[in-house]
Scaffold this motif. Structure first.
Motif, PDB file in Angstrom:
ATOM      1  N   GLU A  86       0.814  -1.224   0.000  1.00 51.19           N
ATOM      2  CA  GLU A  86       0.000   0.000   0.000  1.00 51.19           C
ATOM      3  C   GLU A  86       0.844   1.268   0.000  1.00 51.19           C
ATOM      4  N   THR A  87       1.977   1.202   0.669  1.00 53.70           N
ATOM      5  CA  THR A  87       2.697   2.456   0.917  1.00 53.70           C
ATOM      6  C   THR A  87       3.576   2.889  -0.249  1.00 53.70           C
ATOM      7  N   ASP A 123      -3.309  -4.238   2.740  1.00 55.57           N
ATOM      8  CA  ASP A 123      -4.695  -4.061   2.285  1.00 55.57           C
ATOM      9  C   ASP A 123      -5.139  -4.927   1.102  1.00 55.57           C
TER      10      ASP A 123
HETATM   11 FE1  FES Z   1       0.078  -2.204   4.701  1.00 57.98          FE
HETATM   12 FE2  FES Z   1      -1.381  -0.335   6.165  1.00 57.98          FE
HETATM   13  S1  FES Z   1       0.235  -0.040   4.763  1.00 57.98           S
HETATM   14  S2  FES Z   1      -1.594  -2.437   6.014  1.00 57.98           S
END
Ligand code: FES
Length: 572
Positions: A86-87, A123
């Motif tokens: 996600e990041t 996520d």
């Molecule tokens: Fe991976 Fe929040 S960035 S779960």
């Protein structure tokens, strides 16, 4: 299932040249001949990647699964699939969820796999794996990677939701860059995914609520040795599931989806849950719409006191008893006799659950908030619906509000003008952001919880209504209307909103109304032009041409349903 009926016998059970080829190259990894003699082959679908830090410990987790598989008489084979961190992924991991699901689906089907363990964490790694596996429909079980330990900064507990707070404090000049840098390390201090009830934790709860995991899967911290025990036991169980031929479609029933929706409302799960659950339902052939969310959520109060809707973290949730406690509390509202991955019903699984901290997990009689975790609003501004998380609002009075629109045409316009001292905005205004939907961005990024204009922050304003066709991080908060469908990029009325138009939000009556006449909307529409997306090749072009709207799960239209586990051509 008898050993000679195993799917993998279509490879390893063959004689002659074909069988030689299938087995011989596997033997270069040091496997003795008898492992090919009718043991269930268990695929371990691993989203380990150093570019997905939330899943960075998955090699160890896979080893624990393997121990369980060997012990139960199976033959574990680990394989990698596209991992969505996600990041780091730009422009947004959501752009690639469906692509990753295709990788998962085809990898499972194409290989000699009888049952599969999905290792999910950050996520999108959960929905992409579950969607792909659902389209194949062999026995499948999930192990989540688990949340990080709670962050600690200057004596206070912190988690991902504090990123938004730190950022606002930094913008107001209340904390320095140096303090921000220190906080980074304090927040992410162990393996695991975000420690709040963000999207990753929501997804972990979703798979447990659907019955796709062993009980307690969702909340065990990644750093807790019991996470590996969970993985080990899951490895044992998948071998039995293959023998019982317990397939995903037997677990993912309509009732299971309804349970997941009610439980998500009770835990204050992420709004992203809606999009992912709709997409999974589409793959397994369960008829689910936004109306189900509204109908099922309206009577469910918030039972879990976790950030961003409350104050605690996933670690606290585990110590308080975890999801089985919430399930037990809700059991009278749920379909309690659905079968789960361990072969037992939901009611059986939670029978001995006990709450050890009522400050963390409330009861139906004494909930954390009476506001539900999720609501779907409709009106001429969102004819196919939009989603709001009332429990994440900082000003509940905004649940019923009429205000003047301040419109940003796209993300660049928003970035350029948000902090303009001359922006005509006050705390009663409604911020509107267009063209951040599935097609318009493309990929529907988590930008829906727009920052507040700097000049209003300076006045002490903490929340305003924000409306967009984008998504919000599950760790975000505020009075934020998301997933407006149809999106601006396909000509939804959102595309026609102008500065100064009045908008009414009435969450109790599930209404989102743009106070502009139909005639005026028609007039504006005659001037509207679709965006030139500027993509003419590759996956992004495929996505733009085939992605469905948010209310349909933003899956690719040709991926709905499944193709089963049969290999269409067998060249050997
Ligand atoms: Fe991976 Fe929040 S960035 S779960």
């Amino acid at each position: 299932m008898e050993d000679n009926k195993l799917r993998s016998r279509g490879w390893f059970g063959k004689s002659g040249k074909d069988g030689f080829i299938y087995r011989a190259w596997m033997k270069n990894q040091g496997y003795p001949a008898d492992v090919f003699e009718g043991r269930p082959i268990i695929g371990i679908c691993n989203t380990f990647s150093e570019l997905t830090p939330c899943n960075g410990h998955f090699r160890e987790l896979a080893e624990a699964v393997k121990r369980g598989v060997w012990e139960a008489g199976g033959f574990p084979l680990e394989f990698p699939v596209m991992s969505l961190g996600e990041t780091l992924i730009k422009p947004t991991a959501m752009l690639y969820r469906n692509l990753a699901s295709m990788d998962v689906e085809e990898s499972i089907r194409a290989n000699p796999i009888d049952g599969v363990v999905l290792l999910c964490g950050c996520d999108k790694t959960t929905p992409s794996l579950v969607m792909g596996a659902a389209s194949v429909n062999i026995p499948t079980i999930v192990v989540s990677g688990g949340p990080m330990l709670t962050g600690r900064y200057r004596g206070k507990t912190i988690g991902t939701s504090d990123v938004w707070r730190f950022s606002e404090m930094h913008r107001k000049g209340e904390i320095s860059q140096e303090e921000l840098t220190t906080a980074e390390a304090c927040m992410c201090r162990s393996n695991g995914h975000c420690a709040v009830m963000g999207t990753a934790s929501t997804m972990a709860c979703m798979v447990e609520s659907l019955g796709l995991t062993l009980p307690e899967n969702a909340a065990i911290p990644a750093a807790d040795s019991r996470r590996k025990v969970q993985a080990h036991l899951t490895g044992r169980r998948i071998v039995e599931m293959v023998k019982e031929d317990l397939r995903m479609s037997q677990i993912l029933t309509k009732e299971a989806f309804e349970n997941a929706i009610m439980l998500n409302a009770a835990i204050g799960g992420s709004t992203n849950f809606v999009i992912h659950l709709l997409a999974i339902a589409g793959r397994i052939g369960v008829d689910l719409s936004l109306d189900h969310f509204n109908d099922l959520c309206s009577k469910v109060p918030l039972l879990l006191n976790l950030q961003p809707s409350g104050g605690y973290f996933m670690e606290d949730f585990y110590y308080a008893g975890g999801l089985p406690v919430v399930i037990k509390e809700m059991i009278g509202m749920l379909h309690d006799n659905v079968i789960t991955a361990n072969g037992k019903t939901m009611a059986e699984n939670c029978a001995s659950a006990e709450c050890f901290d009522t400050d963390v997990i409330g009861t139906l009689q004494d909930p954390v908030k009476t506001l539900t975790g999720l609501a779907v609003v409709r009106g001429n501004l969102a004819e196919n619906g939009a989603v709001i998380k009332p429990s994440a609002s900082l000003k509940p009075e905004l649940m019923q509000h009429r205000g003047k629109a301040v419109v940003f045409e796209d993300i660049d316009d928003y970035k350029a003008r948000l902090d303009d001292p001359d922006l005509d905005v006050d705390e009663n205004s409604i911020l509107v952001l267009k063209n951040v939907g599935p097609k318009g961005y493309p990929g529907m990024p988590e930008v829906g919880n727009m920052s507040l204009p700097k000049k209003l922050l300076a006045q002490g304003v903490i929340d305003m209504i924000r409306i967009s066709d984008g998504r919000m991080s599950g760790t975000g908060f505020g009075t934020v209307v998301l997933h407006v469908s149809p999106e601006a990029a396909v000509g939804g009325n959102l595309a026609l909103v102008q500065d100064g138009d009045f908008i009414e939000l009435d969450v109790e009556n599930r209404r989102l109304h743009l106070e502009v006449s139909d005639e005026e909307l028609s007039r504006r529409r005659s001037f509207w032009q679709p965006l030139d997306m500027g993509y003419n090749r590759g996956y992004v072009n495929l996505h733009i041409n085939h992605v469905t709207q948010a209310h349909e799960g933003a899956d690719l239209d040709f991926l709905r349903g499944g193709s089963g586990d049969k290999v269409t051509r067998d060249s050997h």
